[in-house]
Design a protein around this motif. Sequence first.
Motif, mmCIF file in Angstrom:
data_model
loop_
_atom_site.group_PDB
_atom_site.id
_atom_site.type_symbol
_atom_site.label_atom_id
_atom_site.label_comp_id
_atom_site.label_asym_id
_atom_site.label_seq_id
_atom_site.Cartn_x
_atom_site.Cartn_y
_atom_site.Cartn_z
ATOM 1 N N ASN A 76 0.859 -1.197 0.000
ATOM 2 C CA ASN A 76 0.000 0.000 0.000
ATOM 3 C C ASN A 76 0.889 1.239 0.000
ATOM 4 O OD1 ASN A 76 0.626 0.690 2.841
ATOM 5 N ND2 ASN A 76 -0.556 -1.152 3.289
ATOM 6 N N GLY A 77 0.244 2.405 -0.070
ATOM 7 C CA GLY A 77 1.012 3.636 -0.183
ATOM 8 C C GLY A 77 1.767 3.988 1.087
ATOM 9 N N LEU A 78 1.134 3.783 2.238
ATOM 10 C CA LEU A 78 1.808 4.116 3.492
ATOM 11 C C LEU A 78 3.071 3.265 3.660
ATOM 12 C CD1 LEU A 78 1.985 5.611 6.165
ATOM 13 C CD2 LEU A 78 0.407 3.937 7.159
ATOM 14 N N GLN A 79 2.984 2.006 3.253
ATOM 15 C CA GLN A 79 4.147 1.127 3.349
ATOM 16 C C GLN A 79 5.276 1.623 2.431
ATOM 17 O OE1 GLN A 79 3.979 -3.079 1.942
ATOM 18 N NE2 GLN A 79 3.996 -3.540 4.114
ATOM 19 N N LEU A 173 10.224 12.267 -1.967
ATOM 20 C CA LEU A 173 9.008 13.053 -2.216
ATOM 21 C C LEU A 173 7.816 12.125 -2.441
ATOM 22 C CD1 LEU A 173 8.751 16.333 -4.215
ATOM 23 C CD2 LEU A 173 7.028 14.581 -4.599
ATOM 24 N N ASP A 174 6.750 12.353 -1.696
ATOM 25 C CA ASP A 174 5.496 11.627 -1.924
ATOM 26 C C ASP A 174 4.839 12.249 -3.162
ATOM 27 O OD1 ASP A 174 2.838 10.730 -1.981
ATOM 28 O OD2 ASP A 174 2.753 10.485 0.193
ATOM 29 N N ASN A 175 4.819 11.478 -4.258
ATOM 30 C CA ASN A 175 4.356 11.969 -5.557
ATOM 31 C C ASN A 175 2.980 11.400 -5.913
ATOM 32 O OD1 ASN A 175 4.691 13.399 -7.981
ATOM 33 N ND2 ASN A 175 5.654 11.654 -9.027
ATOM 34 N N THR A 176 2.187 11.086 -4.898
ATOM 35 C CA THR A 176 0.888 10.448 -5.163
ATOM 36 C C THR A 176 -0.041 11.380 -5.934
ATOM 37 O OG1 THR A 176 1.153 9.146 -3.156
ATOM 38 C CG2 THR A 176 -1.047 9.239 -4.081
ATOM 39 N N TRP A 177 -0.067 12.675 -5.601
ATOM 40 C CA TRP A 177 -0.944 13.622 -6.294
ATOM 41 C C TRP A 177 -0.518 13.719 -7.765
ATOM 42 C CZ3 TRP A 177 -0.970 18.296 -8.963
ATOM 43 C CH2 TRP A 177 -2.174 19.015 -8.991
ATOM 44 N N GLN A 195 4.888 6.630 -4.412
ATOM 45 C CA GLN A 195 3.491 6.782 -4.809
ATOM 46 C C GLN A 195 2.600 5.789 -4.082
ATOM 47 O OE1 GLN A 195 1.750 6.870 -8.706
ATOM 48 N NE2 GLN A 195 3.680 7.462 -9.640
ATOM 49 N N ALA A 196 1.404 6.253 -3.695
ATOM 50 C CA ALA A 196 0.339 5.325 -3.310
ATOM 51 C C ALA A 196 -0.363 4.977 -4.616
ATOM 52 C CB ALA A 196 -0.611 5.980 -2.325
ATOM 53 N N LEU A 197 -0.133 3.787 -5.144
ATOM 54 C CA LEU A 197 -0.786 3.373 -6.394
ATOM 55 C C LEU A 197 -2.295 3.261 -6.195
ATOM 56 C CD1 LEU A 197 1.710 0.565 -7.527
ATOM 57 C CD2 LEU A 197 1.712 2.980 -8.177
ATOM 58 N N THR A 198 -2.689 3.084 -4.917
ATOM 59 C CA THR A 198 -4.093 3.000 -4.511
ATOM 60 C C THR A 198 -4.950 4.107 -5.129
ATOM 61 O OG1 THR A 198 -3.153 2.322 -2.389
ATOM 62 C CG2 THR A 198 -5.510 2.816 -2.405
ATOM 63 N N LYS A 199 -4.343 5.279 -5.387
ATOM 64 C CA LYS A 199 -5.134 6.444 -5.813
ATOM 65 C C LYS A 199 -5.316 6.439 -7.332
ATOM 66 C CE LYS A 199 -4.571 7.223 -1.498
ATOM 67 N NZ LYS A 199 -5.517 6.761 -0.535
ATOM 68 N N TYR A 200 -4.637 7.345 -8.053
ATOM 69 C CA TYR A 200 -4.907 7.466 -9.492
ATOM 70 C C TYR A 200 -4.391 6.293 -10.315
ATOM 71 C CZ TYR A 200 -6.865 12.115 -9.094
ATOM 72 O OH TYR A 200 -7.680 13.171 -8.785
ATOM 73 N N PHE A 208 -5.282 -1.857 -2.894
ATOM 74 C CA PHE A 208 -4.171 -1.051 -2.384
ATOM 75 C C PHE A 208 -2.895 -1.393 -3.145
ATOM 76 C CE2 PHE A 208 -6.879 -0.817 1.371
ATOM 77 C CZ PHE A 208 -6.668 0.479 1.798
ATOM 78 N N GLY A 209 -1.979 -0.444 -3.210
ATOM 79 C CA GLY A 209 -0.654 -0.701 -3.782
ATOM 80 C C GLY A 209 0.231 0.497 -3.551
ATOM 81 N N GLY A 210 1.527 0.275 -3.584
ATOM 82 C CA GLY A 210 2.469 1.382 -3.425
ATOM 83 C C GLY A 210 3.733 1.104 -4.206
HETATM 84 C C1 LIG Z 1 -0.508 11.575 -0.249
HETATM 85 C C2 LIG Z 1 -0.745 10.179 0.231
HETATM 86 N N1 LIG Z 1 0.306 9.371 0.410
HETATM 87 C C3 LIG Z 1 0.155 8.110 0.858
HETATM 88 C C4 LIG Z 1 -1.087 7.606 1.142
HETATM 89 C C5 LIG Z 1 -1.217 6.206 1.671
HETATM 90 O O1 LIG Z 1 -1.746 5.344 0.696
HETATM 91 P P1 LIG Z 1 -2.504 4.004 1.097
HETATM 92 O O2 LIG Z 1 -3.895 4.389 1.474
HETATM 93 O O3 LIG Z 1 -2.417 3.162 -0.123
HETATM 94 O O4 LIG Z 1 -1.746 3.400 2.237
HETATM 95 C C6 LIG Z 1 -2.219 8.415 0.973
HETATM 96 C C7 LIG Z 1 -3.582 7.902 1.292
HETATM 97 O O5 LIG Z 1 -4.545 8.623 1.323
HETATM 98 C C8 LIG Z 1 -2.051 9.736 0.506
HETATM 99 O O6 LIG Z 1 -3.086 10.573 0.346
#
Ligand SMILES: Cc1ncc(COP(=O)(O)O)c(C=O)c1O
Length: 385
Positions: A76-79, A173-177, A195-200, A208-210
């Motif tokens: 997941n993304g947090l991991q 850098l958290d590049n999830t956005w 990246q949290a692949l979970t999102k886009y 979930f994925g990261g």
């Molecule tokens: C910016 C950002 N990084 C990381 C995460 C964590 O992702 P995950 O929910 O897959 O653990 C999130 C989740 O909302 C997020 O918004």
Amino acid sequence: MTKDTATRLIHTRGRRMDQKTVNPPIERASTVLFDTASDLYGAQPGYGRMGLTVHRELEAALCVLENATHAKLTANGLQACALAIGSQAKAGAHVLFTDSAYGPTARYLERRLDRMGVGATRFDPRCGAAISNLIKPNTRIIYLESPGSLTFEISDTPAIVEIAQKRGICTILDNTWGAGLLHKPLDLGVDISVQALTKYAVGHADIFGGAVMSRDKRVAQQIIDCGEDWGISLAPDDAYTALRGLRSLKTRMDAHEAAGLKLAQWLSGRAEVSQVLHPALEEHPDHALWKRDFSGSNGLFSVILEAVDPAVLKRFFDALELFSMGFSWGGFESLIIPCDPQLKRAKGHWIEQKDGPLLRIHVGLEGTDDLIADLEAGFEAMRGS
Ligand SMILES: Cc1ncc(COP(=O)(O)O)c(C=O)c1O
């Protein structure tokens, strides 16, 4: 002698197909088989946890997306955030991290790393080159997230990277956005993009994925080693789903961007709204940085409402039919959440000036006129009509 049915059921294998298909096979496997005992050790991959065909294809696609040479997949993304930081941290070290980091990442930094002898200090997401005043002799990591979670500040990443590189500090850098599409942190000199692949990337709110991306061989090895020590892996079905999501990422993102901008502009003209926090709007305080370092936007932004009684705000949420309430974002459906209960910032953050509630909006793929009508109905309910 005919073997037992149980034995035959276990040891019967049909002819394995070796055809070329559009999509990779999903190998559901912990055990990888080898023909000889001497092949067992040193083979890559020697065990399913290290990933198989579908994982290699997903990693390759992520490297293309982020201009990376290495990608490590996580559950997941947090991991992914924790792995990137953990791979670079050691007892006695100090981490500087943005005050607008995703809440659970901040919690990991302040609660978990502290127990391992690693200190962590927040910095103002808009500090730019002034970060040099906060660097300690033992600072090893600068952790960025741009735009910041909930409050959408854009960091002056190149200025921070220049200082970090001179001091031998690793930048993450958290590049999830940006989803790798709108923002390329590694091109700006950042060492690790997460990246949290979970999102886009996944885009359908169903798994979930990261992923942790890098370019430097030594850094990549540190991430791989830490991932192996912590036993980090991504299930093959989830890797497949994330890969499938990446194939349509650009098309979906274009639609989220257009819809997000239309709603953000509409909201900025509403009397009920005090401020729209969307970096692609000219009035956003970091718009110039966003224009310089990003190639587009998506459907996620926040609004600060004018001061409102909680009972009146409840009428707004109760009236919504298309915007659902729930955590996460990046899927096809529109979401809205009140954020104040999770808005934790260091003293002096600009958000302390606000009077009204902060709402985070994710604009999905529904018709934009329908979404505007839904919000309009919410505002009408606030007025009591
Ligand atoms: C910016 C950002 N990084 C990381 C995460 C964590 O992702 P995950 O929910 O897959 O653990 C999130 C989740 O909302 C997020 O918004």
